[in-house]
Design an enzyme around this catalytic site. Structure first.
Site, short mmCIF file in Angstrom:
data_model
loop_
_atom_site.label_atom_id
_atom_site.label_comp_id
_atom_site.label_asym_id
_atom_site.label_seq_id
_atom_site.Cartn_x
_atom_site.Cartn_y
_atom_site.Cartn_z
N LYS A 171 15.12 -3.98 74.98
CA LYS A 171 13.66 -4.28 74.36
C LYS A 171 14.10 -3.12 73.31
O LYS A 171 14.52 -2.77 72.54
CB LYS A 171 13.63 -2.93 74.65
CG LYS A 171 12.43 -2.50 74.82
CD LYS A 171 12.18 -0.76 74.87
CE LYS A 171 12.15 -0.23 73.90
NZ LYS A 171 10.66 -0.39 73.04
N GLU A 246 23.71 3.19 65.66
CA GLU A 246 23.07 2.94 64.11
C GLU A 246 22.32 3.34 63.65
O GLU A 246 20.92 3.31 64.15
CB GLU A 246 23.62 1.29 63.84
CG GLU A 246 24.86 1.07 64.46
CD GLU A 246 25.30 0.73 63.42
OE1 GLU A 246 25.31 1.45 62.08
OE2 GLU A 246 26.77 0.00 63.58
N CYS A 280 17.21 0.17 57.00
CA CYS A 280 17.75 2.36 56.82
C CYS A 280 18.76 2.28 55.51
O CYS A 280 19.14 3.52 54.99
CB CYS A 280 19.07 2.20 58.17
SG CYS A 280 19.98 -0.08 57.75
N GLU A 382 15.09 11.32 55.67
CA GLU A 382 14.65 10.23 55.78
C GLU A 382 13.75 10.26 55.80
O GLU A 382 12.55 10.34 57.37
CB GLU A 382 15.23 9.48 56.88
CG GLU A 382 15.02 8.00 56.79
CD GLU A 382 16.01 7.50 58.13
OE1 GLU A 382 15.34 7.40 59.21
OE2 GLU A 382 16.50 6.16 58.05
P1 NDP Z 1 12.82 4.84 66.97
O1 NDP Z 1 14.54 5.39 66.66
O2 NDP Z 1 11.59 5.65 66.82
O3 NDP Z 1 13.08 3.34 67.92
C1 NDP Z 1 14.34 2.74 68.00
C2 NDP Z 1 14.30 1.75 69.05
O4 NDP Z 1 14.67 2.69 70.50
C3 NDP Z 1 12.85 1.47 69.40
O5 NDP Z 1 12.78 0.24 70.22
C4 NDP Z 1 12.55 2.68 70.35
O6 NDP Z 1 11.13 1.83 71.23
C5 NDP Z 1 13.26 3.53 71.24
N1 NDP Z 1 13.28 4.58 71.56
C6 NDP Z 1 12.67 5.22 71.34
N2 NDP Z 1 12.93 6.37 72.00
C7 NDP Z 1 13.70 6.47 73.37
C8 NDP Z 1 14.40 6.91 74.29
N3 NDP Z 1 14.04 7.91 74.22
N4 NDP Z 1 15.05 5.62 75.38
C9 NDP Z 1 14.98 4.66 74.82
N5 NDP Z 1 14.80 3.96 73.73
C10 NDP Z 1 13.71 4.47 72.97
O7 NDP Z 1 13.54 4.57 65.44
P2 NDP Z 1 12.23 2.91 64.64
O8 NDP Z 1 12.45 1.80 65.89
O9 NDP Z 1 11.19 4.35 64.10
O10 NDP Z 1 13.17 3.05 63.23
C11 NDP Z 1 13.72 2.93 62.32
C12 NDP Z 1 14.77 3.94 62.30
O11 NDP Z 1 15.77 3.40 62.92
C13 NDP Z 1 14.86 4.28 60.88
O12 NDP Z 1 16.03 6.13 61.15
C14 NDP Z 1 15.95 3.94 60.23
O13 NDP Z 1 17.02 4.50 59.17
C15 NDP Z 1 16.78 3.18 61.35
N6 NDP Z 1 18.13 2.19 61.33
C16 NDP Z 1 18.75 2.20 61.25
C17 NDP Z 1 19.92 1.19 60.79
C18 NDP Z 1 21.30 0.96 61.19
O14 NDP Z 1 21.95 0.22 60.91
N7 NDP Z 1 21.17 1.58 60.99
C19 NDP Z 1 19.05 -0.03 60.67
C20 NDP Z 1 17.67 -0.11 61.05
C21 NDP Z 1 16.60 0.60 60.89
P3 NDP Z 1 9.78 2.53 70.86
O15 NDP Z 1 9.46 1.68 69.49
O16 NDP Z 1 8.79 2.15 71.83
O17 NDP Z 1 9.57 3.61 70.55
#
Ligand code: NDP
Length: 479
Positions: A171, A246, A280, A382
């Protein structure tokens, strides 16, 4: 444009026929409608993935490697389209989308094809027996990815999962579904086996959570925020799923007193503001030695002020929009908070209104803030936008203490004219990924991941292949 889920090799409407609007954040205009999938859609996708598992996992690894290379070359031929879609979905500059997103999506498949080709057998000889380490696929795996590097991060998981013989239910973020959909079109065009990769679009708490909760999904690889990571762990851990998390970061860029200042200023600006600070690994806290502070900060400010903010489709744009108007509000609220916390805005600090077609876009100036306490909210939470704080330190020990003060431990960089000194400072920072005199310089063989609340587990090279394998040891006693 309306896109559909990709299940069992076919584009399928969501069972409840409900859709979400997808916007281009740089124009505020709707670009597409995407499925708002529910657990019934995920159920179908898991069934398709299970049906495909026997054939795919029994294919020899050499044949799976050939498939990875076919995907890589098909993606290569669509690089311009990948970049255009990624720029439209995220508001990032087209030049960045070409250089980073499109290029890395291809090289993820090329890299894991080559890495798997060179995977050595692991045997451990004892005086009276030999241990043979064998690998089996985990089964159906669930991949959940964020919006900042959409296809780059999805393929970073898809490629190793495929090559180790797993089938996939993924997803993407609902804000950036278009390149995942392009990947599905490419799979169809190259006659990729049906059901091996299934993409379900929709919201995290519905489609994403259904993936986490499904008992037949045996591993979850998640990239996203730390708060969501907690939910993922709460659901997946009691089901004993393999779990890779991650998560977020609040990374330090440390400028030591012997750094080459113009180089460090360029490096710190790039680390803070690439992709509008929405990586990130971005260095959102810039720690500067006291005796070079007054010389360094003006250099940094002029680097930042030279960045061209504009229409993401323009090849010369350095900074595009942020991901959405909601996210823009969140970032702006942190800038407000920074002034309440005693911070002084050195450059930037407000939104930017651009001419048509970007007059309704979510543009924020790259913003530098001085004078914040190192433990203030703005310096420890963050923000994930074009905002970085600058802090003064008086000794190496203090710089390290400041770098380690947050709940996060993802990345960081150290700038110095003495690489050995840089390495020894880097060794004392509690983070998974550190650079000396560079930033985002990646060798895909190395371990990638965070410590503390930035994640659990590592991706990259052998770490990814191990995550997507069940390793068994067979100890055979000598005759
Ligand atoms: P989110 O945690 O909001 O979302 C990440 C994914 O999880 C999306 O596909 C989201 O769907 C999904 N999601 C949200 N809620 C749930 C749930 N209850 N159950 C299952 N899946 C869920 O992150 P962002 O998309 O806002 O991305 C930014 C974040 O990602 C930042 O904190 C950044 O630091 C981190 N990041 C970390 C990286 C790493 O390698 N450590 C690399 C890149 C980003 P939906 O979009 O529909 O909410």
């Amino acid at each position: 444009m309306q896109i559909e889920n990709f299940i069992g090799g076919k584009f399928i409407a969501p069972l409840k026929k409900t859709y979400l609007e997808n916007l281009n954040p740089a124009t505020g205009k709707i670009t597409s409608r995407i499925p708002s999938s529910t657990n019934e859609d995920v159920e179908m996708a898991v069934e398709a993935a299970q049906n495909a598992l026997d054939n795919w996992s029994q294919l020899s690894i050499d044949k799976r490697i050939i498939w990875l290379r076919k995907i890589a070359s098909a993606l290569e031929s669509r690089k311009e389209d990948i970049a255009a879609l990624e720029s439209m979905d995220t508001g990032k500059p087209i030049a960045l989308a070409k250089r980073v997103d499109a290029a890395r999506s291809v090289s993820n498949f090329e890299f894991f094809a080559e890495h798997a080709e060179n995977l050595s057998e692991l045997n451990y000889k004892m005086s009276d027996a030999t241990n043979y380490v064998t690998r089996k696929p985990v089964g159906v795996v669930g991949l959940i990815t964020p919006w900042n590097l959409p296809l780059y991060l999805l393929t970073w998981k898809v490629a190793p999962a495929l090559v180790m013989g797993n089938t996939i239910v993924a997803k993407p973020s609902e804000m950036t579904p278009l390149t995942a959909n392009l990947l599905c079109e490419i799979l169809t065009a190259i006659d990729f086996p049906e059901g091996v990769i299934n993409i379900v679009h929709g919201l995290g708490p519905s489609a994403g959570q259904a993936i986490l909760e499904h008992p037949n999904i045996k591993a979850i690889s998640f990239t996203g925020g730390t708060a969501t990571g907690k939910i993922v762990a709460q659901i997946a851990a009691p089901m004993f799923k393999k779990l890779s998390l991650e998560l977020g970061g609040k990374n330090a860029t440390i400028i030591l007193d012997d750094a080459d200042l113009p180089t460090a200023a360029k490096g710190a600006a790039r680390a803070a503001f690439t992709n509008s600070g929405q990586v990130c690994l971005c260095g959102s806290r810039i720690l500067v030695a006291d005796n070079i502070y007054d010389e360094f900060v003006p250099l940094l400010i002029s680097e930042v002020e030279a960045m061209k903010i504009g229409n993401p489709s323009d090849e010369n744009t350095d900074i595009g929009s942020v991901i959405s108007s909601n996210h823009m509000e969140k970032v702006l609220s942190y800038i407000d908070l920074a002034t309440q916390e005693g911070g002084k805005i050195s450059t930037g600090g407000s939104t930017l209104t651009l001419p048509s077609p970007n007059s309704d876009g979510a543009f924020i100036q790259p913003t530098l803030i001085e004078g914040l306490a190192i433990d203030s909210r703005c310096a420890t939470e963050e923000i994930f936008g074009p905002v970085a704080s600058i802090h003064r330190f008086f000794s190496e020990d203090e710089a390290i203490e400041m770098a380690n003060i947050t709940q996060y431990g993802l990345a960081g960089s150290v700038w110095t004219s003495n690489p050995a000194r840089g390495k020894s400072v880097a060794e004392r920072i509690d983070s998974g990924i550190l650079w000396v005199n560079t930033w985002l310089h990646r060798d895909l063989r190395t371990p990638f991941g965070g410590v503390k609340n930035s994640g659990v587990g590592r991706e990259g090279g052998d770490w990814s292949l191990n995550f997507f394998s069940e390793l068994s040891n067979i100890c055979v006693k000598d005759d």
